[in-house]
Design a protein around this motif. Sequence first.
Motif, PDB file in Angstrom:
ATOM      1  N   PRO A 168       0.795  -1.237   0.000  1.00  0.00           N
ATOM      2  CA  PRO A 168       0.000   0.000   0.000  1.00  0.00           C
ATOM      3  C   PRO A 168       0.822   1.280   0.000  1.00  0.00           C
ATOM      4  O   PRO A 168       0.509   2.222  -0.727  1.00  0.00           O
ATOM      5  CB  PRO A 168      -0.819  -0.127   1.301  1.00  0.00           C
ATOM      6  CG  PRO A 168      -0.825  -1.565   1.626  1.00  0.00           C
ATOM      7  CD  PRO A 168       0.490  -2.094   1.157  1.00  0.00           C
ATOM      8  N   ILE A 169       1.871   1.328   0.812  1.00  0.00           N
ATOM      9  CA  ILE A 169       2.627   2.566   0.954  1.00  0.00           C
ATOM     10  C   ILE A 169       3.700   2.716  -0.120  1.00  0.00           C
ATOM     11  O   ILE A 169       3.917   3.806  -0.648  1.00  0.00           O
ATOM     12  CB  ILE A 169       3.272   2.649   2.357  1.00  0.00           C
ATOM     13  CG1 ILE A 169       2.181   2.839   3.416  1.00  0.00           C
ATOM     14  CG2 ILE A 169       4.280   3.793   2.443  1.00  0.00           C
ATOM     15  CD1 ILE A 169       2.713   2.901   4.841  1.00  0.00           C
ATOM     16  N   TYR A 170       4.370   1.613  -0.459  1.00  0.00           N
ATOM     17  CA  TYR A 170       5.540   1.771  -1.328  1.00  0.00           C
ATOM     18  C   TYR A 170       5.459   1.066  -2.671  1.00  0.00           C
ATOM     19  O   TYR A 170       5.501   1.710  -3.725  1.00  0.00           O
ATOM     20  CB  TYR A 170       6.801   1.316  -0.584  1.00  0.00           C
ATOM     21  CG  TYR A 170       8.054   1.496  -1.405  1.00  0.00           C
ATOM     22  CD1 TYR A 170       8.501   2.763  -1.765  1.00  0.00           C
ATOM     23  CD2 TYR A 170       8.784   0.396  -1.857  1.00  0.00           C
ATOM     24  CE1 TYR A 170       9.644   2.941  -2.533  1.00  0.00           C
ATOM     25  CE2 TYR A 170       9.931   0.558  -2.624  1.00  0.00           C
ATOM     26  CZ  TYR A 170      10.356   1.828  -2.965  1.00  0.00           C
ATOM     27  OH  TYR A 170      11.471   2.000  -3.728  1.00  0.00           O
ATOM     28  N   PHE A 171       5.369  -0.260  -2.676  1.00  0.00           N
ATOM     29  CA  PHE A 171       5.504  -1.000  -3.936  1.00  0.00           C
ATOM     30  C   PHE A 171       4.460  -0.608  -4.981  1.00  0.00           C
ATOM     31  O   PHE A 171       4.762  -0.579  -6.178  1.00  0.00           O
ATOM     32  CB  PHE A 171       5.454  -2.505  -3.684  1.00  0.00           C
ATOM     33  CG  PHE A 171       6.626  -3.016  -2.893  1.00  0.00           C
ATOM     34  CD1 PHE A 171       7.927  -2.773  -3.302  1.00  0.00           C
ATOM     35  CD2 PHE A 171       6.434  -3.728  -1.720  1.00  0.00           C
ATOM     36  CE1 PHE A 171       9.017  -3.228  -2.578  1.00  0.00           C
ATOM     37  CE2 PHE A 171       7.517  -4.187  -0.976  1.00  0.00           C
ATOM     38  CZ  PHE A 171       8.809  -3.945  -1.405  1.00  0.00           C
ATOM     39  N   SER A 172       3.258  -0.302  -4.551  1.00  0.00           N
ATOM     40  CA  SER A 172       2.216   0.081  -5.517  1.00  0.00           C
ATOM     41  C   SER A 172       2.537   1.380  -6.231  1.00  0.00           C
ATOM     42  O   SER A 172       1.961   1.692  -7.270  1.00  0.00           O
ATOM     43  CB  SER A 172       0.861   0.200  -4.805  1.00  0.00           C
ATOM     44  OG  SER A 172       0.915   1.211  -3.816  1.00  0.00           O
ATOM     45  N   ARG A 173       3.474   2.155  -5.687  1.00  0.00           N
ATOM     46  CA  ARG A 173       3.840   3.445  -6.277  1.00  0.00           C
ATOM     47  C   ARG A 173       5.117   3.369  -7.114  1.00  0.00           C
ATOM     48  O   ARG A 173       5.569   4.371  -7.655  1.00  0.00           O
ATOM     49  CB  ARG A 173       4.014   4.482  -5.168  1.00  0.00           C
ATOM     50  CG  ARG A 173       2.716   4.828  -4.431  1.00  0.00           C
ATOM     51  CD  ARG A 173       2.991   5.731  -3.227  1.00  0.00           C
ATOM     52  NE  ARG A 173       1.773   6.303  -2.680  1.00  0.00           N
ATOM     53  CZ  ARG A 173       0.941   5.669  -1.864  1.00  0.00           C
ATOM     54  NH1 ARG A 173       1.201   4.437  -1.494  1.00  0.00           N
ATOM     55  NH2 ARG A 173      -0.152   6.252  -1.401  1.00  0.00           N
ATOM     56  N   GLN A 202       5.476 -10.832 -15.277  1.00  0.00           N
ATOM     57  CA  GLN A 202       4.171 -10.671 -14.634  1.00  0.00           C
ATOM     58  C   GLN A 202       3.625  -9.246 -14.785  1.00  0.00           C
ATOM     59  O   GLN A 202       4.355  -8.314 -15.128  1.00  0.00           O
ATOM     60  CB  GLN A 202       4.284 -10.973 -13.127  1.00  0.00           C
ATOM     61  CG  GLN A 202       4.676 -12.392 -12.785  1.00  0.00           C
ATOM     62  CD  GLN A 202       4.677 -12.605 -11.288  1.00  0.00           C
ATOM     63  OE1 GLN A 202       3.882 -13.370 -10.769  1.00  0.00           O
ATOM     64  NE2 GLN A 202       5.590 -11.924 -10.584  1.00  0.00           N
ATOM     65  N   SER A 203       2.344  -9.107 -14.494  1.00  0.00           N
ATOM     66  CA  SER A 203       1.731  -7.777 -14.467  1.00  0.00           C
ATOM     67  C   SER A 203       2.244  -7.015 -13.246  1.00  0.00           C
ATOM     68  O   SER A 203       2.809  -7.611 -12.318  1.00  0.00           O
ATOM     69  CB  SER A 203       0.211  -7.901 -14.371  1.00  0.00           C
ATOM     70  OG  SER A 203      -0.162  -8.468 -13.111  1.00  0.00           O
ATOM     71  N   LYS A 204       2.044  -5.718 -13.238  1.00  0.00           N
ATOM     72  CA  LYS A 204       2.504  -4.923 -12.097  1.00  0.00           C
ATOM     73  C   LYS A 204       1.832  -5.373 -10.812  1.00  0.00           C
ATOM     74  O   LYS A 204       2.481  -5.458  -9.752  1.00  0.00           O
ATOM     75  CB  LYS A 204       2.238  -3.433 -12.328  1.00  0.00           C
ATOM     76  CG  LYS A 204       2.690  -2.582 -11.140  1.00  0.00           C
ATOM     77  CD  LYS A 204       2.515  -1.090 -11.363  1.00  0.00           C
ATOM     78  CE  LYS A 204       2.954  -0.312 -10.115  1.00  0.00           C
ATOM     79  NZ  LYS A 204       2.857   1.149 -10.300  1.00  0.00           N
ATOM     80  N   GLY A 205       0.556  -5.665 -10.879  1.00  0.00           N
ATOM     81  CA  GLY A 205      -0.181  -6.092  -9.687  1.00  0.00           C
ATOM     82  C   GLY A 205       0.429  -7.326  -9.053  1.00  0.00           C
ATOM     83  O   GLY A 205       0.551  -7.414  -7.822  1.00  0.00           O
ATOM     84  N   HIS A 206       0.825  -8.284  -9.869  1.00  0.00           N
ATOM     85  CA  HIS A 206       1.432  -9.504  -9.354  1.00  0.00           C
ATOM     86  C   HIS A 206       2.837  -9.226  -8.804  1.00  0.00           C
ATOM     87  O   HIS A 206       3.245  -9.835  -7.807  1.00  0.00           O
ATOM     88  CB  HIS A 206       1.483 -10.577 -10.448  1.00  0.00           C
ATOM     89  CG  HIS A 206       0.182 -11.292 -10.644  1.00  0.00           C
ATOM     90  ND1 HIS A 206      -0.740 -10.898 -11.578  1.00  0.00           N
ATOM     91  CD2 HIS A 206      -0.351 -12.361  -9.988  1.00  0.00           C
ATOM     92  CE1 HIS A 206      -1.789 -11.699 -11.524  1.00  0.00           C
ATOM     93  NE2 HIS A 206      -1.586 -12.600 -10.551  1.00  0.00           N
ATOM     94  N   LYS A 207       3.570  -8.339  -9.472  1.00  0.00           N
ATOM     95  CA  LYS A 207       4.898  -7.976  -8.966  1.00  0.00           C
ATOM     96  C   LYS A 207       4.781  -7.366  -7.568  1.00  0.00           C
ATOM     97  O   LYS A 207       5.538  -7.708  -6.648  1.00  0.00           O
ATOM     98  CB  LYS A 207       5.577  -6.968  -9.902  1.00  0.00           C
ATOM     99  CG  LYS A 207       6.030  -7.506 -11.251  1.00  0.00           C
ATOM    100  CD  LYS A 207       6.813  -6.422 -11.985  1.00  0.00           C
ATOM    101  CE  LYS A 207       7.303  -6.885 -13.348  1.00  0.00           C
ATOM    102  NZ  LYS A 207       6.210  -6.953 -14.348  1.00  0.00           N
TER     103      LYS A 207
END
Length: 246
Positions: A168-173, A202-207
């Motif tokens: 939530p805080i880092y990887f998604s950004r 993989q897709s970004k979501g999976h990464k």
Amino acid sequence: MTTHCVRASAMQSGTIRARAYSASATAILRPPQLSGSVATADATKPELLLDLLAYQIEAELSPWSALLAVALTDQPIIPEKHDAADSALSLDKRLTDTSNATGKPAPADMAADFAAFRAKGKKHRNEVLARHLARAVQRPQHATAALGAVLAADLSIDIRKTWTPDAPIYFSRCSQPNLVDHFVEMTGFERDDDRVQAFEAQSKGHKVKDLHGLLHDHSVREAMGLSRADNARIDAWLPPEIRGDM
């Protein structure tokens, strides 16, 4: 009738009035006469000054309704768009429950209120100062960087004790290339390793999900056959943007 006679007559009749003093003289004299004298006396009593500071901070008094012209400003300790339910951020409640907001009305009897505060003792005063001053600590920058490094060493600061990098805080950004870089760095795999190639495809979501799991789920590491050295590296890993920060 002479001036002397008029003054004598007025004094005898009790009608003489207080002389009107110069407004400019009053304006010049009042600061050093009052503030200066009080400040001089206070300078010899540091404990009293600390009591005053802690009192007005806890009472949330504005600087203009308190004796000390001091105001603390809360510094951001929680990221924007933060979802506590999904986040791996763990902060001391003494900080999250503390605010340096001001604006409460002054008590009707401030002297009595201050006396009641002092009666709580020095330990309470120091706890108030520690909590509120801690909320005002700024991130070291430029001129304060060297001092920040000294304090970080003295305090043995470890960001991972309060936050483990998460989705939530880092990887998604992060951008997808950066996510791949993080995966390689944490696992220690070579770029041409099949596992890196699979991760990159993989897709970004999976990464994002995989990196979050790598840091928060030890079963993910076990499934990848990571060594103790690999686990130690992952447990100490921080985003490059904040490495070396206080």
